[in-house]
Design a protein around this motif. Structure first.
Motif, short mmCIF file in Angstrom:
data_model
loop_
_atom_site.label_atom_id
_atom_site.label_comp_id
_atom_site.label_asym_id
_atom_site.label_seq_id
_atom_site.Cartn_x
_atom_site.Cartn_y
_atom_site.Cartn_z
N GLU A 447 1.18 -1.15 0.24
CA GLU A 447 -0.25 0.31 0.29
C GLU A 447 0.57 1.33 -0.03
O GLU A 447 0.59 2.62 -1.07
CB GLU A 447 -1.07 -0.20 1.28
CG GLU A 447 -2.11 -0.84 1.38
CD GLU A 447 -2.70 -0.77 2.04
OE1 GLU A 447 -3.55 0.75 2.23
OE2 GLU A 447 -3.47 -1.63 3.03
N ARG A 503 -4.16 -0.15 -6.02
CA ARG A 503 -5.07 0.34 -5.24
C ARG A 503 -6.06 -0.91 -4.63
O ARG A 503 -5.93 -1.65 -3.74
CB ARG A 503 -5.51 1.14 -4.85
CG ARG A 503 -4.27 2.56 -4.42
CD ARG A 503 -4.99 3.88 -4.02
NE ARG A 503 -4.25 5.32 -4.24
CZ ARG A 503 -4.40 6.17 -5.18
NH1 ARG A 503 -5.26 6.11 -5.74
NH2 ARG A 503 -3.50 7.19 -5.15
N TRP A 527 -9.17 3.13 3.52
CA TRP A 527 -9.50 3.44 2.82
C TRP A 527 -10.65 4.48 2.64
O TRP A 527 -10.44 4.76 1.35
CB TRP A 527 -9.78 1.96 2.62
CG TRP A 527 -8.17 1.47 2.01
CD1 TRP A 527 -7.21 2.09 2.46
CD2 TRP A 527 -8.60 0.08 2.33
NE1 TRP A 527 -7.21 0.11 2.54
CE2 TRP A 527 -7.13 -1.14 2.22
CE3 TRP A 527 -9.63 -1.07 2.20
CZ2 TRP A 527 -7.33 -2.46 2.32
CZ3 TRP A 527 -9.19 -2.25 1.76
CH2 TRP A 527 -7.92 -2.95 2.24
#
Length: 583
Positions: A447, A503, A527
């Motif tokens: 990430e 992502r 998120w």
């Protein structure tokens, strides 16, 4: 001051009276239920205080929703699992269906237990730090530094749990007598900086290896600090630390971090504390106290299994239809990132509404092999117990669905040796729960690499996780050695087209790899996609289980966090603790 004599001391006191009838020394009985200062200032006493804070990781003394596992909030609220069992089971202080439907009120007993349990862990860590000021001569300077660092690590962990559960909470250190009613602390200040400071101290002062497996070390602290940065979107700071852990990190007994060869070994009590374990709740059985086991999971087994299945009770934590569908893959072995796994023939075939005596053939389409190490489904071997029989192992399919939990279930060959048979169920097992494991580290690192613009490094980390899952020798097999289903999995062989594509890939990989491990809800919130994702989930799942999801709705701006428990507001005062928005 009188020293109370409890039931357990009566016999000894009476014998003392016979021997010392002409003396009043028999009245000098140490107070029970509390420790004298002299008992806590020796090295042994200080270690015991510290270990008492570790002991609180599984939420002992409170409800199952208190554990740092977070299977209720992280996985049930995250859409990975239904509450399970039936609509009448789990009422009162274990009413997990409210977590399933996002109907959590400030008066809910489980959220009050979560609050109390985390502050209990903090209180025990602070007690160890305070006692160090009066440490005896058998404690070295090195010991003092290590104990302080471990205590601050644990204090940071419990505050981290509170922060992501309730958002605005009081930060309590060793200088405060919180909970006595004497000192009251507001929740007006964001505590992320305090959590960072505690983890930083632990990073700087913990040894790289420890004398006992399970204790936090430098690398566990480094990883947790990186995770703290990630939650705040401090990607550059997090990347620096994740790089260090991946390059040099070692377990508490000095093994280099890595992925174990067999995915399911992560959830096997006989394989606990492997090189994949960064920080774990340590479980033990047959110690004389079932609270030392994975006691928060005692309900999470197939229902009515008899002698041919584990535990016999209770059918909680039933994987959702949506999660099961998520393991569908394309013909080339990649996940269906466009969401089409919930449509048409891509939906995983199941035995909902089909009697166990009626013939049933499991899904023949391509699926990720992690499906059958994560979810129990009809027609597939259930560890070494038997082939899952379907409805016979489900208490109420119309409420719970057709699937059983599987990850944190013990093997038949381990019953009574790695389970505790002293209580009402064998479901008290010795399976550790990894609060952080190395696959989680790789995916968190992926990430931050994406946000830093290093899409190729992120792809490499994701592919390491997928390559482990692609080890065909470790897939679920039938008794004749054949694959139990049509397992197909591959790595991402071409570069990600964009940050957004990367992502999507890493977020879905976390869903597959870490399913049922209590991460999903918190991931969706950080998120910023909790509302659309969970309301889409609810629309799909409620069509399958209308009773379980009647009236369910995730409300943006409210349901990302628990309400502050009304009991705590009443105790502290509404001028001290402010309620979260929209409750």
């Amino acid at each position: 001051m009188k020293n109370p004599i409890t039931k357990g001391t009566v016999t000894a006191a009476m014998l003392t009276l016979v021997s010392f009838a002409c003396s009043d020394k028999f009245l000098d009985v140490p107070a029970t239920g509390q420790l004298a200062l002299s008992q806590t200032t020796s090295k042994a006493g200080l270690e015991a205080l510290l270990l008492s804070s570790y002991a609180q990781l599984n939420g002992r003394g409170f409800s199952r929703a208190t554990s740092s596992f977070n299977w209720v909030r992280g996985s049930v609220s995250g859409g990975e699992a239904n509450k399970g069992s039936n609509s009448g089971d789990g009422g009162g202080n274990t009413n997990f269906s409210t977590f399933q439907r996002y109907e959590i009120l400030p008066t809910n007993g489980d959220i009050n237990d979560k609050w109390r349990g985390m502050y209990e862990g903090i209180s025990r860590a602070n007690a160890a730090i305070r006692a160090l000021a009066s440490a005896g001569p058998d404690l070295t300077a090195t010991d003092k530094t290590r104990i302080t660092a471990e205590a601050r690590f644990l204090r940071a962990h419990y505050h981290f749990e509170l922060k992501r559960s309730f958002n605005m909470v009081p930060y309590i250190d060793e200088s405060l007598d919180y909970g006595s009613g004497i000192e009251k602390v507001t929740n007006a200040t964001d505590i992320w900086p305090k959590i960072e400071a505690d983890f930083k101290f632990a990073v700087d002062n913990l040894p790289a290896t420890q004398g006992a497996v399970g204790r936090a070390n430098k690398w566990a602290a480094t990883t947790y600090l990186a995770k703290t940065y990630l939650y705040q979107k401090k990607y550059t700071d997090a990347k620096t630390l994740f790089d260090q852990v991946i390059a040099s990190g070692t377990t508490s007994d000095g093994k280099k971090y890595g992925l174990v060869e067999n995915y399911t070994d992560v959830f096997n009590a006989a394989k606990d504390n492997s090189q994949e374990s960064v920080f774990a709740i340590q479980a033990a059985v047959n110690t004389g106290d079932v609270s030392n086991s994975a006691q928060e999971l005692d309900l999470n087994f197939p229902y009515n299994t008899g002698s041919n299945g584990p535990a016999g009770c209770c059918g909680f934590f039933a994987p959702s239809f949506e999660l099961a569908n998520s393991f569908r893959v394309s013909a080339t072995g990649l996940p269906l990132l466009d969401g089409s796994y919930n449509t048409g023939a891509n939906q995983l075939k199941n035995d909902q509404g089909i009697d166990s005596k009626t013939a049933f053939t499991p899904d023949a389409g391509p699926v990720d092999p992690r499906l059958d190490w994560s979810i129990g489904r009809r027609g597939i071997p259930y560890l070494d117990w038997q082939v899952h029989p379907g409805l016979d192992w489900i208490r109420d399919q119309s409420y719970a669905g057709p699937f059983s939990p599987k990850k944190f279930v013990f093997y038949r060959s381990q019953d009574k040796s790695l389970t505790d048979g002293s209580s009402w169920t064998d479901g008290y097992s010795a399976i550790n729960y990894n609060i952080i494991r190395y696959a989680d580290v790789l995916l968190m690192a992926a990430e931050v690499e994406i946000e830093a613009g290093s899409l190729e490094t992120a792809r490499n980390y994701i592919n390491q996780v997928r390559t482990r899952a692609a080890n065909a020798a470790t897939w679920v097999k039938t008794t004749d050695g054949k694959n139990a289903a049509n397992y197909v999995i591959s790595t991402y062989t071409t570069a990600f087209a964009s940050k957004e594509a990367a992502r999507t890939a890493v977020q879905f990989e976390r869903k597959l790899e870490l399913s049922g491990e209590g991460h999903r809800f918190f991931d969706l919130v950080r998120w910023g996609i909790a509302a659309p994702t969970l309301n889409s989930f609810l629309a799909y799942e409620s069509a399958k289980l209308p009773t379980g999801y009647s009236g369910a709705k995730f409300t943006a701006g409210r349901d990302e966090y628990f309400p502050i428990p009304q009991t705590q507001i009443d105790y502290q005062g509404k001028d001290i603790l402010k309620q979260n928005p929209n409750y």
